[in-house]
Scaffold this motif. Structure first.
Motif, PDB file in Angstrom:
ATOM      1  N   LEU A  24       0.977  -1.201  -0.005  1.00  0.00           N
ATOM      2  CA  LEU A  24      -0.067   0.047   0.041  1.00  0.00           C
ATOM      3  C   LEU A  24       0.861   1.122  -0.007  1.00  0.00           C
ATOM      4  CD1 LEU A  24      -2.945  -1.094   2.735  1.00  0.00           C
ATOM      5  CD2 LEU A  24      -3.159  -0.755   0.034  1.00  0.00           C
ATOM      6  N   GLY A  25       1.949   1.148   0.443  1.00  0.00           N
ATOM      7  CA  GLY A  25       3.178   2.210   0.575  1.00  0.00           C
ATOM      8  C   GLY A  25       3.757   2.490  -0.714  1.00  0.00           C
ATOM      9  N   VAL A  26       3.505   1.697  -1.710  1.00  0.00           N
ATOM     10  CA  VAL A  26       4.128   1.766  -2.921  1.00  0.00           C
ATOM     11  C   VAL A  26       3.793   3.357  -3.923  1.00  0.00           C
ATOM     12  CG1 VAL A  26       4.568   1.045  -5.340  1.00  0.00           C
ATOM     13  CG2 VAL A  26       4.670  -0.511  -3.413  1.00  0.00           C
ATOM     14  N   ASP A  27       2.677   3.452  -3.683  1.00  0.00           N
ATOM     15  CA  ASP A  27       2.112   4.720  -4.248  1.00  0.00           C
ATOM     16  C   ASP A  27       2.410   5.808  -3.396  1.00  0.00           C
ATOM     17  OD1 ASP A  27       0.661   4.152  -2.110  1.00  0.00           O
ATOM     18  OD2 ASP A  27      -1.198   4.081  -3.164  1.00  0.00           O
ATOM     19  N   ASN A  28       2.802   5.843  -2.175  1.00  0.00           N
ATOM     20  CA  ASN A  28       3.200   7.007  -1.547  1.00  0.00           C
ATOM     21  C   ASN A  28       4.711   7.246  -1.714  1.00  0.00           C
ATOM     22  OD1 ASN A  28       3.639   8.851   0.417  1.00  0.00           O
ATOM     23  ND2 ASN A  28       3.269   7.605   2.197  1.00  0.00           N
ATOM     24  N   VAL A  29       5.484   5.969  -1.841  1.00  0.00           N
ATOM     25  CA  VAL A  29       6.985   6.187  -2.248  1.00  0.00           C
ATOM     26  C   VAL A  29       7.263   6.939  -3.546  1.00  0.00           C
ATOM     27  CG1 VAL A  29       8.913   4.930  -2.725  1.00  0.00           C
ATOM     28  CG2 VAL A  29       7.708   4.220  -0.697  1.00  0.00           C
ATOM     29  N   VAL A  30       6.349   6.459  -4.624  1.00  0.00           N
ATOM     30  CA  VAL A  30       6.549   6.938  -5.973  1.00  0.00           C
ATOM     31  C   VAL A  30       6.076   8.543  -6.042  1.00  0.00           C
ATOM     32  CG1 VAL A  30       5.365   6.862  -8.168  1.00  0.00           C
ATOM     33  CG2 VAL A  30       6.007   4.824  -7.118  1.00  0.00           C
ATOM     34  N   PHE A  31       4.938   8.860  -5.352  1.00  0.00           N
ATOM     35  CA  PHE A  31       4.723  10.296  -5.074  1.00  0.00           C
ATOM     36  C   PHE A  31       5.753  10.939  -4.357  1.00  0.00           C
ATOM     37  CE2 PHE A  31       2.857  13.823  -3.074  1.00  0.00           C
ATOM     38  CZ  PHE A  31       2.213  14.591  -4.080  1.00  0.00           C
ATOM     39  N   VAL A  32       6.445  10.653  -3.342  1.00  0.00           N
ATOM     40  CA  VAL A  32       7.363  11.048  -2.642  1.00  0.00           C
ATOM     41  C   VAL A  32       8.487  11.326  -3.549  1.00  0.00           C
ATOM     42  CG1 VAL A  32       8.912  11.133  -0.776  1.00  0.00           C
ATOM     43  CG2 VAL A  32       6.428  10.832  -0.333  1.00  0.00           C
ATOM     44  N   LEU A 239      -4.366  -2.338 -10.295  1.00  0.00           N
ATOM     45  CA  LEU A 239      -3.472  -1.415 -10.356  1.00  0.00           C
ATOM     46  C   LEU A 239      -2.114  -1.715 -10.091  1.00  0.00           C
ATOM     47  CD1 LEU A 239      -5.292   1.588  -8.759  1.00  0.00           C
ATOM     48  CD2 LEU A 239      -5.654   0.796 -10.869  1.00  0.00           C
ATOM     49  N   TYR A 240      -1.850  -2.394  -9.024  1.00  0.00           N
ATOM     50  CA  TYR A 240      -0.558  -2.892  -9.087  1.00  0.00           C
ATOM     51  C   TYR A 240      -0.137  -3.972  -9.932  1.00  0.00           C
ATOM     52  CZ  TYR A 240      -1.585  -0.752  -4.412  1.00  0.00           C
ATOM     53  OH  TYR A 240      -1.565  -0.129  -3.381  1.00  0.00           O
TER      54      TYR A 240
END
Length: 266
Positions: A24-32, A239-240
């Motif tokens: 679930l944190g993949v999208d967070n890492v990508v955005f950051v 999505l993933y």
């Protein structure tokens, strides 16, 4: 406490939830990673760390608000007029018609991701920002504000998933154990994300097509959040899988380009 640490069921739940939190944190890492590229080189690592750790702190704070979170999904703020009933799911019309605070956060969070992803794609393709300003002019404060805003959305999505996964564990007398599992999973997954964020950002910086894939992923997540806010859930697995397959193809292209350059150089 000793019983908790020696229970195989606790460790299995912790491992499963940690894996889920990382996914679930993949999208967070990508955005950051994408947002931090607007900073000066010496500020990028600091910006990424602040973005990821602030998200972790937000998750932990939300975890301690379990009672409020439990009612968040069901507490209706207002009901849409009947004119919107035709757009609702025939089996579950309340998902669209009854608007909750969660719906509002997810909807506007998705719109923010759509705006941010579109802006970054435009800047990457047209290059106006770089040409007009002579470099990366975003301040650390501005980027951190953007990260914090989207962390609210990502944290809410992550915590509600964690609460749903662990609510049946141990029965009504195991609330402390469930909280221990969830907080531990958030901390461990955050350490993993911090360790990987620099590599992800470096990879995106070196490979323009991979960065475009990451921005497309941000747009996909934005669409999914808007759909969730409107009561139409899109399974995240779709999505993933889509972005993982696209990234796999891109890695093959990178390897092929590397071999061609090696042959030309040799």
């Amino acid at each position: 406490m000793l019983e908790v640490l020696t229970s195989p069921a606790v460790w299995m739940s912790l491992l499963t939830l940690t894996f889920l939190e990382v996914v679930l944190g993949v999208d967070n890492v990508v955005f950051v990673s994408v947002a931090s590229q607007r900073l000066k080189p010496e500020e990028q690592t600091k910006g990424r760390d602040i973005g990821i750790w602030s998200g972790a702190m937000m998750r932990i704070v939300l975890l301690f608000a379990l009672v409020w979170l439990t009612g968040l999904t069901h507490a209706t703020l207002f009901t849409l007029p009947e004119m919107f009933a035709g757009f609702a799911d025939s089996e579950h019309p309340e998902r669209l018609m009854q608007v909750t605070l969660e719906d509002i956060i997810l909807f506007f969070g998705g719109l923010f991701l759509l705006w941010k992803g579109t802006e970054e794609i435009h800047t990457t393709i047209e290059g106006h920002h770089e040409k007009d300003s002579g470099g990366k002019t975003s301040t650390l404060t501005m980027v951190v504000i953007q990260m914090t805003a989207i962390n609210v959305v990502f944290s809410l999505d992550s915590v509600l998933t964690a609460v749903g996964m662990t609510q049946e564990f141990g029965g009504p007398d195991a609330a402390g154990t469930r909280l221990f599992i969830m907080v531990s999973a958030v901390v461990i997954s955050t350490v993993i994300m911090v360790a990987s964020a620099t590599r992800v950002a470096s990879f995106l910086e070196r490979h323009a097509t991979a960065k475009m894939l990451a921005l497309s992923f941000i747009l996909l997540v934005g669409v999914a959040l808007v759909a969730d806010g409107l009561g139409f859930h899109i399974p995240r697995g779709y999505l993933y899988f889509a972005i993982a397959f696209s990234l796999f193809v891109e890695v093959l292209n990178i390897l092929a380009r590397g071999r061609r350059k090696a042959k030309v150089g040799g």
